[in-house]
Motif scaffolding. Structure first.
Motif, PDB file in Angstrom:
ATOM      1  N   MET A 270       0.873  -0.953  -0.049  1.00 31.65           N
ATOM      2  CA  MET A 270      -0.069   0.297   0.377  1.00 31.65           C
ATOM      3  C   MET A 270       0.905   1.738  -0.265  1.00 31.65           C
ATOM      4  N   ALA A 271       0.833   1.963  -0.997  1.00 30.65           N
ATOM      5  CA  ALA A 271       1.414   3.098  -0.878  1.00 30.65           C
ATOM      6  C   ALA A 271       1.392   3.993   0.067  1.00 30.65           C
ATOM      7  N   PRO A 272       2.037   5.019   1.043  1.00 28.27           N
ATOM      8  CA  PRO A 272       2.057   6.008   2.245  1.00 28.27           C
ATOM      9  C   PRO A 272       0.770   7.191   1.222  1.00 28.27           C
ATOM     10  N   ALA A 273       0.220   7.362   2.150  1.00 31.86           N
ATOM     11  CA  ALA A 273      -0.764   8.344   2.677  1.00 31.86           C
ATOM     12  C   ALA A 273       0.201   9.805   2.191  1.00 31.86           C
ATOM     13  N   LEU A 274      -0.882  10.407   0.723  1.00 32.39           N
ATOM     14  CA  LEU A 274      -0.401  11.715   0.007  1.00 32.39           C
ATOM     15  C   LEU A 274      -1.183  12.803   1.722  1.00 32.39           C
ATOM     16  N   PRO A 275      -0.087  13.098   2.338  1.00 37.79           N
ATOM     17  CA  PRO A 275      -0.473  14.511   3.167  1.00 37.79           C
ATOM     18  C   PRO A 275      -0.910  15.430   1.690  1.00 37.79           C
TER      19      PRO A 275
ATOM     20  N   LYS B  61       3.364  19.364 -10.564  1.00 42.26           N
ATOM     21  CA  LYS B  61       4.609  18.562 -10.417  1.00 42.26           C
ATOM     22  C   LYS B  61       4.807  18.795  -8.622  1.00 42.26           C
ATOM     23  N   ALA B  62       3.849  18.826  -8.156  1.00 44.34           N
ATOM     24  CA  ALA B  62       3.515  18.322  -6.552  1.00 44.34           C
ATOM     25  C   ALA B  62       3.181  16.734  -6.581  1.00 44.34           C
ATOM     26  N   VAL B  63       2.116  16.980  -6.581  1.00 43.71           N
ATOM     27  CA  VAL B  63       1.790  15.321  -7.189  1.00 43.71           C
ATOM     28  C   VAL B  63       2.381  14.714  -7.546  1.00 43.71           C
ATOM     29  N   LEU B  64       3.375  14.973  -8.692  1.00 40.69           N
ATOM     30  CA  LEU B  64       4.009  14.185  -9.095  1.00 40.69           C
ATOM     31  C   LEU B  64       5.767  14.144  -8.374  1.00 40.69           C
ATOM     32  N   ALA B  65       5.993  15.023  -7.313  1.00 41.02           N
ATOM     33  CA  ALA B  65       6.882  14.509  -6.325  1.00 41.02           C
ATOM     34  C   ALA B  65       6.615  13.535  -5.439  1.00 41.02           C
ATOM     35  N   TRP B  66       5.185  13.868  -5.217  1.00 35.60           N
ATOM     36  CA  TRP B  66       4.681  12.891  -4.376  1.00 35.60           C
ATOM     37  C   TRP B  66       4.749  11.247  -4.954  1.00 35.60           C
ATOM     38  N   ALA B  67       4.358  11.291  -5.926  1.00 40.36           N
ATOM     39  CA  ALA B  67       4.280  10.171  -6.983  1.00 40.36           C
ATOM     40  C   ALA B  67       5.601   8.989  -6.673  1.00 40.36           C
ATOM     41  N   GLU B  68       6.106   9.993  -7.129  1.00 43.10           N
ATOM     42  CA  GLU B  68       7.297   9.268  -7.736  1.00 43.10           C
ATOM     43  C   GLU B  68       8.154   8.829  -6.178  1.00 43.10           C
TER      44      GLU B  68
ATOM     45  N   ILE C 134       5.326   5.871  -5.263  1.00 43.28           N
ATOM     46  CA  ILE C 134       4.531   4.557  -5.476  1.00 43.28           C
ATOM     47  C   ILE C 134       5.485   4.243  -7.408  1.00 43.28           C
ATOM     48  N   PRO C 135       6.761   4.764  -6.602  1.00 48.86           N
ATOM     49  CA  PRO C 135       7.299   5.067  -8.047  1.00 48.86           C
ATOM     50  C   PRO C 135       7.895   3.870  -9.327  1.00 48.86           C
TER      51      PRO C 135
ATOM     52  N   LEU D 122      -0.634   5.557 -13.024  1.00 53.00           N
ATOM     53  CA  LEU D 122      -1.280   6.310 -12.204  1.00 53.00           C
ATOM     54  C   LEU D 122      -1.914   7.342 -13.028  1.00 53.00           C
ATOM     55  N   ASN D 123      -2.994   7.883 -12.958  1.00 51.42           N
ATOM     56  CA  ASN D 123      -3.419   8.055 -13.997  1.00 51.42           C
ATOM     57  C   ASN D 123      -3.364  10.271 -12.998  1.00 51.42           C
ATOM     58  N   LEU D 124      -2.820  10.830 -14.227  1.00 55.07           N
ATOM     59  CA  LEU D 124      -2.782  12.669 -13.352  1.00 55.07           C
ATOM     60  C   LEU D 124      -4.650  12.828 -14.727  1.00 55.07           C
TER      61      LEU D 124
END
Length: 171
Positions: free
Chosen positions: A1-6, A115-122, A125-126, A94-96
């Motif tokens: 499971m992915a870490p929670a998105l803050p 950019k902020a969401v992509l940094a978290w996703a990388e 959930i790399p 992952l659908n952006l």
């Protein structure tokens, strides 16, 4: 499971989980015909409410999903965006997603949010590439994809309309 998105904070935006209290803003944005200039007519209020439930379920099941994009200066929800799991052509991705009120178009909020969401996703959930699917005529969305460094990898019908498919890394 992915870490929670803050909650994420950029220079001008607060990106936070959508709450039930945000439903009126979501309905307003999603049903506004001006936010769909390249797509079929916008969803009905009933359909948006159903979509909102699915977005909430994704959050419960995966601890991340689509977000309220809040303009810090005004405290107003100016858009929606984020990533969700999707199977696209039998590939887990992952659908952006991003959709903004027309009065904030041209301010650079979509790439700032992305950019902020992509940094978290990388980080979180790399193993999953991120994709953007947009109508072939939606040049503004295509420009956002290109600003983010995404590369177009195909054109095909998607949900009954011709679409361009972008991804953040090669297949």
């Amino acid at each position: 499971m992915a870490p929670a998105l803050p909650d994420l904070r950029t220079e001008r935006l607060l990106l936070r989980r959508l709450g039930v209290e945000d439903l009126p803003a979501v309905v307003e944005i999603q049903t506004d015909p001006r936010t769909h200039p390249y797509d079929p007519p916008p969803e009905s209020t009933a359909r948006v409410r159903m979509q909102f439930v699915l977005w909430q379920r994704h959050w419960v099941e995966h601890r991340f999903g689509y977000l309220a994009v809040v303009e810090v200066e005004t405290g107003r929800i100016v858009g929606l965006g984020g990533v969700q799991f999707k199977d696209l052509e039998d590939e887990p991705v992952l659908n952006l997603y991003y959709r903004f009120r027309p009065e904030v178009w041209g301010k650079g909020y979509a790439p700032e949010m992305a950019k902020a969401v992509l940094a978290w996703a990388e980080r979180a959930i790399p193993e999953r590439p991120v994709v953007i699917v947009t109508n072939v005529d939606n040049e503004p969305a295509c420009r956002v994809a290109e600003k983010l460094g995404f590369v177009e990898y195909r054109q095909a019908d998607y949900d009954g309309a011709p679409a361009r498919f972008f991804r953040n890394r090669p297949r």
